[in-house]
Scaffold this active site. Sequence first.
Site, PDB file in Angstrom:
ATOM      1  N   GLY A   1     -88.510 -21.668  15.806  1.00 11.91           N
ATOM      2  CA  GLY A   1     -88.538 -21.998  17.230  1.00 11.91           C
ATOM      3  C   GLY A   1     -87.617 -21.094  18.050  1.00 11.91           C
ATOM      4  O   GLY A   1     -86.886 -20.252  17.501  1.00 11.91           O
ATOM      5  N   HIS A   2     -87.644 -21.295  19.357  1.00 15.61           N
ATOM      6  CA  HIS A   2     -86.848 -20.481  20.268  1.00 15.61           C
ATOM      7  C   HIS A   2     -85.352 -20.682  20.031  1.00 15.61           C
ATOM      8  O   HIS A   2     -84.908 -21.771  19.719  1.00 15.61           O
ATOM      9  CB  HIS A   2     -87.192 -20.789  21.724  1.00 15.61           C
ATOM     10  CG  HIS A   2     -87.005 -22.229  22.098  1.00 15.61           C
ATOM     11  ND1 HIS A   2     -87.912 -23.211  21.761  1.00 15.61           N
ATOM     12  CD2 HIS A   2     -86.028 -22.852  22.774  1.00 15.61           C
ATOM     13  CE1 HIS A   2     -87.493 -24.361  22.224  1.00 15.61           C
ATOM     14  NE2 HIS A   2     -86.346 -24.188  22.840  1.00 15.61           N
ATOM     15  N   ASN A   3     -84.600 -19.594  20.142  1.00 18.42           N
ATOM     16  CA  ASN A   3     -83.133 -19.593  20.031  1.00 18.42           C
ATOM     17  C   ASN A   3     -82.639 -19.801  18.604  1.00 18.42           C
ATOM     18  O   ASN A   3     -81.418 -19.859  18.386  1.00 18.42           O
ATOM     19  CB  ASN A   3     -82.488 -20.681  20.907  1.00 18.42           C
ATOM     20  CG  ASN A   3     -82.821 -20.546  22.371  1.00 18.42           C
ATOM     21  OD1 ASN A   3     -83.214 -19.477  22.822  1.00 18.42           O
ATOM     22  ND2 ASN A   3     -82.682 -21.623  23.115  1.00 18.42           N
TER      23      ASN A   3
END
Lengths: 363, 363, 363
Positions: free
Chosen positions: B258-260
């Site tokens: 996922g993001h980050n």
Amino acid sequence: MSFTVFDVAAALKAEVFGDGDIVITGAAEPASAGPDDLALAMDPKYAEGLALGAARAAILWDGADWQTLGLEAALVVPRPRFAMSGLTALMDPGPEIAPGIHASAVVDPSAEIGDGAAIGPFVVIGAGVRIGRGARIASHVSIAEGSVIGADALIHAGVRIGARVEIGDRFICQPGAVIGADGFSFVTPEKSRVEEARASLGAETAAVNASWTRIYSIGSVQIGDDVEIGANSTIDRGTIRATSIGDRTKLDNLVHLGHNVSVGEDTLLCGQVGIAGSTKIGDRVVLGGQVGVSDNIFVGDDVVAGGATKIMSKVPAGRVMLGYPAMKMEQYLEAGRNWRRLPRMMDDVRALKKAVLSDDKDD
Amino acid sequence: MSFTVFDVAAALKAEVFGDGDIVITGAAEPASAGPDDLALAMDPKYAEGLALGAARAAILWDGADWQTLGLEAALVVPRPRFAMSGLTALMDPGPEIAPGIHASAVVDPSAEIGDGAAIGPFVVIGAGVRIGRGARIASHVSIAEGSVIGADALIHAGVRIGARVEIGDRFICQPGAVIGADGFSFVTPEKSRVEEARASLGAETAAVNASWTRIYSIGSVQIGDDVEIGANSTIDRGTIRATSIGDRTKLDNLVHLGHNVSVGEDTLLCGQVGIAGSTKIGDRVVLGGQVGVSDNIFVGDDVVAGGATKIMSKVPAGRVMLGYPAMKMEQYLEAGRNWRRLPRMMDDVRALKKAVLSDDKDD
Amino acid sequence: MSFTVFDVAAALKAEVFGDGDIVITGAAEPASAGPDDLALAMDPKYAEGLALGAARAAILWDGADWQTLGLEAALVVPRPRFAMSGLTALMDPGPEIAPGIHASAVVDPSAEIGDGAAIGPFVVIGAGVRIGRGARIASHVSIAEGSVIGADALIHAGVRIGARVEIGDRFICQPGAVIGADGFSFVTPEKSRVEEARASLGAETAAVNASWTRIYSIGSVQIGDDVEIGANSTIDRGTIRATSIGDRTKLDNLVHLGHNVSVGEDTLLCGQVGIAGSTKIGDRVVLGGQVGVSDNIFVGDDVVAGGATKIMSKVPAGRVMLGYPAMKMEQYLEAGRNWRRLPRMMDDVRALKKAVLSDDKDD
């Protein structure tokens, strides 16, 4: 497409009642059927739907009275679920892929393309590839050097087939599947922490060793006849021998087969199933969605595993499994019952302690 | 390809017995080896296989007597599993990608392509992209504007690399992987039911608020040196900072970051692992197939998690984890033992109630 | 891109302090912000980061003293998480897709492409396709015959849209997603072992019947307005009716929707969620990563399920669920507590047996 009710009856070996010459152009659920649709009403629960929709012809449940249902024609079939197979095969237009090889396709001169093949735009076919007669290959597919695909394949858009893969006849491959990626296999010069954790069953390991060195996949993938692979599924090549899938086995979407995996014949692997490296799955196995199987184990013939079952060790033939970790379905159901009884038993134990020990320090 | 036994021995630092000038053209399992194959028989269990196959040369287990096994040449290596690395690297032909840039590729004039690059048919390379020397990029790959890829990359067919992604040297990417998709991040004008459920630990929430508004991903993805990404894996870009993967980390097929998310160095993420947004995975971590990790938590260095472990909260460094929810492997094994003892204990409690309370109403 | 602090404030409806004319060119976390970045410091924990970075302007937490933090300008917003939406929308450059139809694209003459569309290299658009105005379609996308896509779509590289799919306005689709693959539906001439196992709840079945016959998918896929589909997700077409996704619903990466599935409006399905065939998901549902839902069941409106929950049976509206099998979150938490108490209770029972029965044969 259009068919008479008699045409459909012939395809389904169904009995016809009423006007078999009515022409239908599609199939629909009873409530949303138009006058040219064949309504699918194989269960009495659909009687109401028939009244709401506009179908003149329907496939009905055994014993239905087609005339009081307001129909002009009806079909009755012995096993409705099976009739869906014949009906949908008749009505599926299939993908449009223009005959011949599209001008934009890049086909290596040494590749052999069978008679009657249809190859779409932006397809890339490598050196020495052999594709059987009647193949339909949609846009953006790549088939790398040395691969062999049997007759009458239907390969949808964007499928990736790596080098030296061998596939039988009547192969169906949904969009985006990857067949013949490299295996995920890394080794350390010394024993790794994972090997230690497995050997010691979980003691924390002080040693740190993670100089992962790649083991290349010089094996390939071998796939039998009448196999279907789902959208965006991934099948890795073997390390030395081939990863293999037996005749008539079907894989759903987003399924992962690791390197050296062997899947038998007539097996179904549902969506998001993952089989880790070197595991062997038997014949006529059915694994529900999101089932996982550990590496280097054996799942016997005729095993059925429910959705999300996590199979961590060998399963004998014929078992029905469920749970994480996987257990026989009876055990799983018993475990659930025990679980629900646990709060009451905890009360019982508390009462017993009070009665016997006069010393209830339980919280 | 062909090699003498001496060639192989030099690559593996192995000891040679017998006729080192024998020429081999491939490797095989003992039972299926032909006369020109090097049989891989690193364990005594393969002795029988050697008799069934036709190999003249083999890699043998330590202490094997190559002459009574009927071989003309033999190699012995100190750690057989590690030897597989050198052997397969020697024998892997690698994908065929013609040198130079294929005429059909669409390369933006502002892109810089390093010396010796091989770029296949239908590749699209955007504005300002920089690709290091020696890159091999297979058909149908897209690399969007502003991305930078180091030296000696091998990018297989159909990989998608989004804008402004930065990748180090010796990158290997299997077919269909997506690097730099948008993150899955939505916010409501008021507190959402999910935020409430987390805050209240599960009380049903009456309020309904689901006006999901998109948070765009203006961050990117940064990937270190010697990283490998599996087929059809997906790595989202960060919201503000970059999603990151450290040096020498390897991802298997169908893995989702996922993001980050930040993944450390020398870490292995096996097939179908999913890491939710903003979670940090340490160095030298190994997550088995189908492991899931919740968002916004930290998995420490050297953690090992078995297949399908669901990590819902922080894991300290060095732990070996299993189960859903994840527990230390010792706890998981104890839980299994307790579970199996439960039916017997339920019998005991029933007997105790009868003896003590004379009031057994249990079912 | 560059903006003044006043520009950002207008977009976010934020209050401005200090010099609103400062020009910023990007956003960054406080510690890594340069002098032209807007630092995002919506929580007091970022105060230290601001001191480390070089930002002159920041979005601050409510009550922060921008002057003692060394800033020249500051913005304060009422709900910081929601402000991220407006800020990132302002700063996202979006993908570069040149206006018009790329010369290499293969667009059927019967397709209708709306005004202002941008269609990238190697895109294939089939017969009768209709694409709304303002569509942006990146490289390597294929859209098969008869599909209809609304206005202002953004379809990223390598997406596969099958025949006769209908999609509303403002559709966003991440790379590699497959919409309209065939359903995974097979039937046997006689009752299969899976049907028997379900009927008998797990008794081993002697009968073997695995002549899997394909049910074709003559239904399609219908997708509402403002829907987003994640990278490499797969959505199968329906058997007779369409698989459907309601307005404003968002799917993350590697999500699988089986044939005939219906997902309501305003629903979020996180990474690697799998929904088996013919299941109905309500409105405003949130399913965490790796959640699985069995076939032919109903998940009510406003249900929230935590990561890796396995939903095997119907869930009433409004429930918060967790676990395998799925249970109400309170039950799941109670189960965990009971589990941790179990070893102590086992000791209690052992002590009770000793006291009462003088017959402790427990191990």
